[in-house]
Design an enzyme around this catalytic site. Structure first.
Site, short mmCIF file in Angstrom:
data_model
loop_
_atom_site.label_atom_id
_atom_site.label_comp_id
_atom_site.label_asym_id
_atom_site.label_seq_id
_atom_site.Cartn_x
_atom_site.Cartn_y
_atom_site.Cartn_z
N PHE A 140 -5.54 7.97 12.62
CA PHE A 140 -5.05 6.61 12.32
C PHE A 140 -4.00 6.16 13.34
O PHE A 140 -4.15 5.12 14.00
CB PHE A 140 -4.52 6.64 10.88
CG PHE A 140 -3.45 5.65 10.53
CD1 PHE A 140 -3.63 4.30 10.74
CD2 PHE A 140 -2.26 6.09 9.95
CE1 PHE A 140 -2.62 3.40 10.39
CE2 PHE A 140 -1.26 5.21 9.60
CZ PHE A 140 -1.43 3.85 9.83
N ILE A 141 -2.97 6.97 13.53
CA ILE A 141 -1.90 6.55 14.45
C ILE A 141 -2.35 6.77 15.90
O ILE A 141 -2.16 5.90 16.76
CB ILE A 141 -0.58 7.32 14.15
CG1 ILE A 141 -0.14 7.03 12.71
CG2 ILE A 141 0.51 6.91 15.15
CD1 ILE A 141 1.11 7.79 12.26
N ASP A 186 -8.89 15.90 20.14
CA ASP A 186 -8.92 15.85 18.68
C ASP A 186 -9.90 16.92 18.21
O ASP A 186 -10.88 17.20 18.91
CB ASP A 186 -9.37 14.46 18.19
CG ASP A 186 -8.87 14.17 16.78
OD1 ASP A 186 -8.05 13.25 16.63
OD2 ASP A 186 -9.30 14.86 15.83
N TYR A 198 5.38 20.99 4.39
CA TYR A 198 5.09 19.98 5.40
C TYR A 198 6.35 19.57 6.15
O TYR A 198 6.38 19.50 7.39
CB TYR A 198 4.45 18.74 4.75
CG TYR A 198 4.25 17.60 5.72
CD1 TYR A 198 3.18 17.61 6.62
CD2 TYR A 198 5.13 16.51 5.76
CE1 TYR A 198 3.00 16.57 7.52
CE2 TYR A 198 4.95 15.48 6.66
CZ TYR A 198 3.88 15.52 7.54
OH TYR A 198 3.72 14.49 8.45
N VAL A 249 -0.24 6.74 0.31
CA VAL A 249 -0.30 6.01 -0.96
C VAL A 249 -0.82 4.58 -0.78
O VAL A 249 -1.57 4.09 -1.64
CB VAL A 249 1.07 6.04 -1.67
CG1 VAL A 249 2.14 5.27 -0.90
CG2 VAL A 249 0.97 5.51 -3.09
N ARG A 258 10.16 3.97 -0.57
CA ARG A 258 9.85 4.40 0.80
C ARG A 258 10.13 3.26 1.78
O ARG A 258 10.00 2.09 1.44
CB ARG A 258 8.35 4.76 0.92
CG ARG A 258 7.92 5.99 0.13
CD ARG A 258 8.51 7.26 0.68
NE ARG A 258 8.06 8.47 0.00
CZ ARG A 258 8.63 8.98 -1.08
NH1 ARG A 258 9.67 8.38 -1.64
NH2 ARG A 258 8.17 10.10 -1.61
C1 UD1 Z 1 5.62 11.98 3.70
C2 UD1 Z 1 6.67 11.47 4.69
C3 UD1 Z 1 5.99 10.56 5.70
C4 UD1 Z 1 4.81 11.27 6.34
C5 UD1 Z 1 3.84 11.73 5.27
C6 UD1 Z 1 2.68 12.51 5.87
C7 UD1 Z 1 8.67 11.29 3.30
C8 UD1 Z 1 9.70 10.37 2.75
N1 UD1 Z 1 7.68 10.70 3.99
O1 UD1 Z 1 5.13 10.89 3.01
O2 UD1 Z 1 6.91 10.16 6.69
O3 UD1 Z 1 4.15 10.37 7.17
O4 UD1 Z 1 4.53 12.57 4.38
O5 UD1 Z 1 1.77 12.86 4.90
O6 UD1 Z 1 8.73 12.49 3.15
N2 UD1 Z 1 1.90 8.53 -4.61
C9 UD1 Z 1 1.44 7.96 -5.77
N3 UD1 Z 1 0.09 7.88 -5.96
C10 UD1 Z 1 -0.81 8.35 -5.05
C11 UD1 Z 1 -0.33 8.94 -3.85
C12 UD1 Z 1 1.05 9.02 -3.67
O7 UD1 Z 1 2.22 7.55 -6.63
O8 UD1 Z 1 -2.01 8.24 -5.29
C13 UD1 Z 1 3.35 8.59 -4.40
C14 UD1 Z 1 3.87 9.95 -3.98
O9 UD1 Z 1 4.12 10.77 -5.09
C15 UD1 Z 1 5.13 9.55 -3.21
C16 UD1 Z 1 4.76 8.19 -2.57
O10 UD1 Z 1 3.66 7.71 -3.32
O11 UD1 Z 1 6.21 9.38 -4.09
C17 UD1 Z 1 4.36 8.29 -1.12
O12 UD1 Z 1 3.41 9.31 -0.99
P1 UD1 Z 1 2.58 9.54 0.37
O13 UD1 Z 1 1.96 8.29 0.81
O14 UD1 Z 1 1.73 10.74 0.18
O15 UD1 Z 1 3.72 9.83 1.44
P2 UD1 Z 1 5.04 10.77 1.43
O16 UD1 Z 1 4.76 12.08 0.82
O17 UD1 Z 1 6.19 9.95 0.98
#
Ligand code: UD1
Length: 319
Positions: A12-13, A32, A143, A187, A211
């Site tokens: 993606f990036i 890749d 991670y 997410v 976030r």
């Molecule tokens: C983390 C890093 C981010 C990195 C990513 C790589 C932090 C703050 N951020 O992202 O910089 O690029 O890892 O994978 O650590 N969620 C839901 N429902 C879903 C999926 C996720 O509620 O179906 C919630 C998660 O529990 C979380 C938030 O959404 O609280 C973001 O999740 P996600 O998009 O997976 O990213 P991070 O884990 O925050």
């Protein structure tokens, strides 16, 4: 014209970086292993780049990919906090071992600079917001450890071998082409594609976590500035917008943009999850001349438009 190597260039990036480099008339090579990257992300530009299917775990196969390279944009990694909680060994190999190999190969090939895709997860769950690069790191997931160790290796390669490196701590990058088809997907890609299908997305926890969601164009800009900025060697810089959004508010905004009448399903919080994340971007502004050009809501609109147009292709063969 300089030669750029984008590791993870089918992701993606990485593929967004490839497209922008080509638009600027630069020469591009991509490596890749297609573990999370997709050939479709490069199909329109494949005839304009050099592509090598290489896994970074194989140092001897990686070395030739560095020949003649000026700048490396090292995006290859196995993302996802929950994936690393389930399988820390693979995350360690794909992130730490691979980054070490890349740095060795870059050093030996005499590249000018390596820009490393670091992560905001390094800050961990410390209460102070916004996050400054000078704050202590406190990883709370495998991670986050892997991404932090990559930064440390980059810095040590600068100090020890004189290889110029810069680490960009990405804060939740989102946008077109983010893969929505894995349970480990970001997410926003999951929320948007669920809403477009009229399905209920899951919110882990109470949805009040927040976030600093950062649109892809901003990350691309930061990478290209980081290749040439004079005062960033050996530094770690936040790449973000400097704002934060809760998941509940984000869900409501997406519902409005998409026009979907769907409620989320709330589930237990995810292990390894950080509660709040928001960057201070003063350092990137000062040292890179970085300025986010696409803010959150505009980014969401662009992303929704892209998924709308590409839903069928994305989900053929999935679900
Ligand atoms: C983390 C890093 C981010 C990195 C990513 C790589 C932090 C703050 N951020 O992202 O910089 O690029 O890892 O994978 O650590 N969620 C839901 N429902 C879903 C999926 C996720 O509620 O179906 C919630 C998660 O529990 C979380 C938030 O959404 O609280 C973001 O999740 P996600 O998009 O997976 O990213 P991070 O884990 O925050």
């Amino acid at each position: 014209m300089a030669l750029y190597l984008v590791t993870g260039g089918a992701g993606f990036i990485g593929s967004a970086l490839v497209r922008e480099l080509l638009r600027r008339g630069e020469q591009v090579r991509v490596v890749d292993n297609f573990l999370t990257g997709k050939p479709e992300n490069l199909s329109e530009v494949l005839h304009r780049i050099e592509f090598q299917e290489v896994d970074l775990s194989d140092l001897e196969r990686l070395r030739p990919a560095l020949a003649g390279v000026d700048y490396v944009l090292h995006q290859a990694a196995l993302p996802s906090v929950p994936r690393s909680v389930t399988d820390p060994v693979t995350s360690n190999q794909m992130n730490i071992d691979a980054t070490l190999n890349l740095l060795v190969a870059a050093r030996d090939a005499g590249v000018k600079r390596v820009v490393y895709a670091a992560s905001s997860s390094a800050y961990g769950d410390t209460p102070t917001l916004p996050k400054l690069e000078s704050m202590p790191s406190n990883p709370i997931s495998p991670y986050a450890i892997t991404k932090l160790v990559g930064e440390m290796y980059a810095k040590v390669f600068t100090q020890t071998y004189g290889l110029e490196t810069v680490s960009l701590r990405y804060f939740n990058i989102f946008g077109p082409r983010q893969d929505p088809t894995s349970p480990y997907s970001g997410v926003l890609s999951l929320f948007i594609t669920s809403l477009l299908q009229g399905k209920q997305p899951t919110i882990f926890g109470d949805g009040e976590q927040s976030r600093d969601f950062t649109f892809i164009d901003n990350a691309v800009q930061a990478n290209l500035l980081a290749c040439k900025a004079p005062q960033v060697v050996g530094k770690v810089l936040n790449v973000a917008t400097g704002e934060r959004q809760t998941l509940n508010k984000t869900f409501a905004t997406l519902r409005r943009i998409i026009g979907a009448d769907v409620e989320p399903i709330y589930a237990a919080p995810r292990p390894g999850d950080i509660l709040h994340s928001q960057a201070d971007i003063t350092q990137a502004r000062q040292h890179l001349g970085y300025e986010p050009t696409v803010l959150f809501e505009e980014g969401l609109e662009k992303t929704v438009a892209w998924y709308r147009a590409n839903m069928k292709a994305l989900f053929d063969g999935h679900r």
